[in-house]
Write a protein that holds these residues in place. Structure first.
Motif, PDB file in Angstrom:
ATOM      1  N   GLU A 213      29.639  17.042  25.045  1.00 49.78           N
ATOM      2  CA  GLU A 213      29.543  17.933  23.881  1.00 49.78           C
ATOM      3  C   GLU A 213      28.422  17.482  22.944  1.00 49.78           C
ATOM      4  OE1 GLU A 213      33.545  17.767  22.380  1.00 49.78           O
ATOM      5  OE2 GLU A 213      34.307  18.539  24.299  1.00 49.78           O
ATOM      6  N   ARG A 214      28.046  16.183  23.034  1.00 53.91           N
ATOM      7  CA  ARG A 214      26.997  15.660  22.135  1.00 53.91           C
ATOM      8  C   ARG A 214      25.658  15.465  22.829  1.00 53.91           C
ATOM      9  NH1 ARG A 214      29.633  10.472  20.608  1.00 53.91           N
ATOM     10  NH2 ARG A 214      27.598   9.950  19.776  1.00 53.91           N
ATOM     11  N   PHE A 215      25.709  15.090  24.112  1.00 53.38           N
ATOM     12  CA  PHE A 215      24.457  14.834  24.849  1.00 53.38           C
ATOM     13  C   PHE A 215      24.381  15.813  26.019  1.00 53.38           C
ATOM     14  CE2 PHE A 215      26.043  10.754  23.220  1.00 53.38           C
ATOM     15  CZ  PHE A 215      25.014  10.429  22.348  1.00 53.38           C
ATOM     16  N   LEU A 216      23.163  16.158  26.362  1.00 55.33           N
ATOM     17  CA  LEU A 216      22.993  17.146  27.422  1.00 55.33           C
ATOM     18  C   LEU A 216      22.874  16.439  28.773  1.00 55.33           C
ATOM     19  CD1 LEU A 216      22.819  20.182  27.060  1.00 55.33           C
ATOM     20  CD2 LEU A 216      20.322  19.985  27.234  1.00 55.33           C
ATOM     21  N   PHE A 217      23.933  16.424  29.567  1.00 54.63           N
ATOM     22  CA  PHE A 217      23.824  15.852  30.918  1.00 54.63           C
ATOM     23  C   PHE A 217      24.853  16.509  31.832  1.00 54.63           C
ATOM     24  CE2 PHE A 217      26.856  13.126  28.678  1.00 54.63           C
ATOM     25  CZ  PHE A 217      27.885  12.971  29.608  1.00 54.63           C
ATOM     26  N   SER A 218      24.612  16.393  33.134  1.00 54.75           N
ATOM     27  CA  SER A 218      25.571  16.898  34.121  1.00 54.75           C
ATOM     28  C   SER A 218      26.503  15.761  34.492  1.00 54.75           C
ATOM     29  CB  SER A 218      24.875  17.309  35.410  1.00 54.75           C
ATOM     30  OG  SER A 218      23.966  18.283  35.168  1.00 54.75           O
ATOM     31  N   GLN A 219      27.744  16.129  34.727  1.00 56.48           N
ATOM     32  CA  GLN A 219      28.721  15.126  35.138  1.00 56.48           C
ATOM     33  C   GLN A 219      29.165  15.429  36.567  1.00 56.48           C
ATOM     34  OE1 GLN A 219      32.278  15.119  32.756  1.00 56.48           O
ATOM     35  NE2 GLN A 219      33.169  13.395  33.851  1.00 56.48           N
ATOM     36  N   THR A 220      29.033  14.442  37.429  1.00 53.39           N
ATOM     37  CA  THR A 220      29.422  14.658  38.820  1.00 53.39           C
ATOM     38  C   THR A 220      30.347  13.534  39.284  1.00 53.39           C
ATOM     39  OG1 THR A 220      27.594  13.422  39.811  1.00 53.39           O
ATOM     40  CG2 THR A 220      27.157  15.715  39.287  1.00 53.39           C
ATOM     41  N   THR A 221      30.958  13.772  40.441  1.00 49.90           N
ATOM     42  CA  THR A 221      31.802  12.742  41.036  1.00 49.90           C
ATOM     43  C   THR A 221      31.795  12.906  42.542  1.00 49.90           C
ATOM     44  OG1 THR A 221      33.929  11.597  40.826  1.00 49.90           O
ATOM     45  CG2 THR A 221      34.017  13.973  41.035  1.00 49.90           C
ATOM     46  N   GLN A 222      32.405  11.973  43.243  1.00 46.53           N
ATOM     47  CA  GLN A 222      32.406  12.027  44.705  1.00 46.53           C
ATOM     48  C   GLN A 222      33.723  11.536  45.290  1.00 46.53           C
ATOM     49  OE1 GLN A 222      28.968  10.600  47.372  1.00 46.53           O
ATOM     50  NE2 GLN A 222      30.392   8.901  47.439  1.00 46.53           N
ATOM     51  N   PHE A 223      34.185  12.249  46.303  1.00 45.63           N
ATOM     52  CA  PHE A 223      35.323  11.777  47.106  1.00 45.63           C
ATOM     53  C   PHE A 223      34.798  11.135  48.379  1.00 45.63           C
ATOM     54  CE2 PHE A 223      37.453  15.221  44.787  1.00 45.63           C
ATOM     55  CZ  PHE A 223      38.719  14.706  44.561  1.00 45.63           C
ATOM     56  N   ILE A 224      35.393  10.037  48.771  1.00 46.77           N
ATOM     57  CA  ILE A 224      35.206   9.538  50.141  1.00 46.77           C
ATOM     58  C   ILE A 224      36.291  10.240  50.949  1.00 46.77           C
ATOM     59  CG2 ILE A 224      35.389   7.515  51.645  1.00 46.77           C
ATOM     60  CD1 ILE A 224      33.010   7.325  49.858  1.00 46.77           C
ATOM     61  N   VAL A 225      35.892  11.111  51.839  1.00 45.74           N
ATOM     62  CA  VAL A 225      36.873  11.974  52.501  1.00 45.74           C
ATOM     63  C   VAL A 225      37.546  11.266  53.673  1.00 45.74           C
ATOM     64  CG1 VAL A 225      37.179  14.134  53.775  1.00 45.74           C
ATOM     65  CG2 VAL A 225      35.613  14.040  51.825  1.00 45.74           C
ATOM     66  N   GLY A 226      38.843  11.071  53.526  1.00 44.31           N
ATOM     67  CA  GLY A 226      39.633  10.669  54.688  1.00 44.31           C
ATOM     68  C   GLY A 226      39.935   9.191  54.837  1.00 44.31           C
TER      69      GLY A 226
END
Ligand code: SF4
Length: 382
Positions: A213-226
């Motif tokens: 809400e204060r800084f402009l950035f994308s937030q991502t995440t990752q699953f290790i599948v399985g």
């Protein structure tokens, strides 16, 4: 194809020592375990194809759909952590190396000035206290932003367990921040790591949500599948939660690669028997259904908790909902059009636009190829 050895030779501003070249090559190679980018080019799992431009260069599609080539490396492959699925875990005996923040910044600027890369993706194993690792990430970003005046794309990892202050400082410099959720629940994570705590990771992701809400950035995440033996149903439900509650920009899936982790992992046997790369591909298709097509997690067709591998999940949904079809392309809403196999957001918008001009009789011209049109045909009427 660019030969990696030639890349720095073309950029004589920076002297590259053989020692640095060796460390960079190995650490860039080790960064491949963290995708943060769709890897659907190889749905049949015939072998991953990444980094065609050289080991430290990775073509990626960003959360906003933009394509670019990133300079990608780990700061270090030395790790005090114990993630059972990861070949870099502490107990393993192999060559451990590190790069200094200044070395990374110099190498990056050299490639960027030559227009060989557009941005930086920086990750690391946990070689020290999480705040110390974050401090080194921040040092690289600070040099690029403040000393070099670089205004382009910087993606930094958030180390699980980093303090709020460290995460906030990283948010000031980065265009994207990722904190990996790894798996679908606290119980599953406990099967994979004693050091990582699901609640802590979730807490960090919550902080990132607020910082957005204060800084402009994308937030991502990752699953290790399985790796933990979790079902697709568990991953899909958690993915939906990440999008709805934490407003993640993108969730990525990285198929567990058998043989890389401990042999007694719950998912190891399954990974050897099944095509986990195709499973990863199906999860990416589901991710699109959740993000772009208005599907909810509970609508995704599953068999015994897993996505059937033989068919696209949207086609399977259509086949099991005859009451919904045929869809009248002259009357259907945008959301209804998106339920038709072969019709995605672009074609749905084209149909709505074309409808303003005239009554539609033949819509084949609105499809970019015949295959997609043939897919849609059994489900539509004019
Ligand atoms: S923290 Fe876990 S996943 Fe990351 S490098 Fe260390 S062992 Fe691998």
């Amino acid at each position: 194809m660019l030969r990696q050895a030639s890349l720095f030779e073309k950029a004589p501003a920076v002297k590259i020592s053989p020692d640095f070249r060796k460390r960079l090559s190995l650490l860039s190679q080790d960064s491949r375990f963290d995708l943060a980018g769709s890897c659907a080019k190889d749905p049949l799992g015939q072998g991953r194809k990444r980094g065609p431009l050289g080991r430290w260069l990775y073509p990626v599609v960003l959360p906003n759909g933009r394509r670019m080539t990133l300079f990608r490396t780990l700061l270090s492959n030395q790790c005090f952590s114990d993630c059972a699925y990861c070949p870099l875990r502490q107990e393993r005996d192999f060559l451990r190396l590190s790069l200094r923040p200044e070395e990374i910044a110099d190498a990056f600027m050299s490639l960027w000035r030559r227009k060989i890369v557009h941005g930086l993706f920086l990750s690391s194993a946990i070689f020290a206290h999480p705040d110390k690792v974050m401090e080194e990430f921040i040092t690289v970003a600070r040099i690029l932003r403040e000393k070099e005046g670089f205004g382009g794309y910087i993606h930094l990892k958030v180390v699980p367990g980093a303090s709020e202050a460290a995460i906030e400082t990283a948010a000031k410099f980065a265009n994207a921040l990722s904190l990996n959720v790894e798996t679908s629940s606290p119980e599953r994570l406990a099967q994979l790591s004693q050091a990582k705590k699901f609640e802590k990771i979730w807490q960090g992701m919550n902080q990132l949500k607020k910082l957005k809400e204060r800084f402009l950035f994308s937030q991502t995440t990752q699953f290790i599948v399985g790796a933990a033996g979790e079902t697709d149903a568990e991953i899909i439900l958690q993915t939906e939660r990440l999008y709805r509650q934490l407003k993640l920009n993108r969730v990525y899936f990285s198929a567990y690669q058998p043989g890389l982790g401990k042999q007694d992992l719950p998912g190891e046997f399954l990974a050897r028997q099944n095509n986990f790369l195709l499973r990863e591909h199906r999860l990416y298709q589901v991710d699109f259904l959740l993000r772009k097509y208005g599907f909810s997690a509970r609508e995704i067709p599953l068999k015994n908790g897993f996505l059937p591998l033989e068919k696209d999940p949207k086609e399977l949904w259509a086949e099991s909902h005859p009451e919904f079809f045929p869809v009248n392309i002259n009357k259907a809403s945008y959301k209804e059009l998106l339920r038709v196999p072969g019709i995605g957001p672009t074609i749905a918008r084209r149909i709505l636009e074309a409808r303003k001009e005239s009554y539609l009789k033949n819509i084949s011209v609105l499809f970019p190829n015949k295959k997609l049109f043939q897919k849609a045909l059994p489900y539509i009427v004019t």
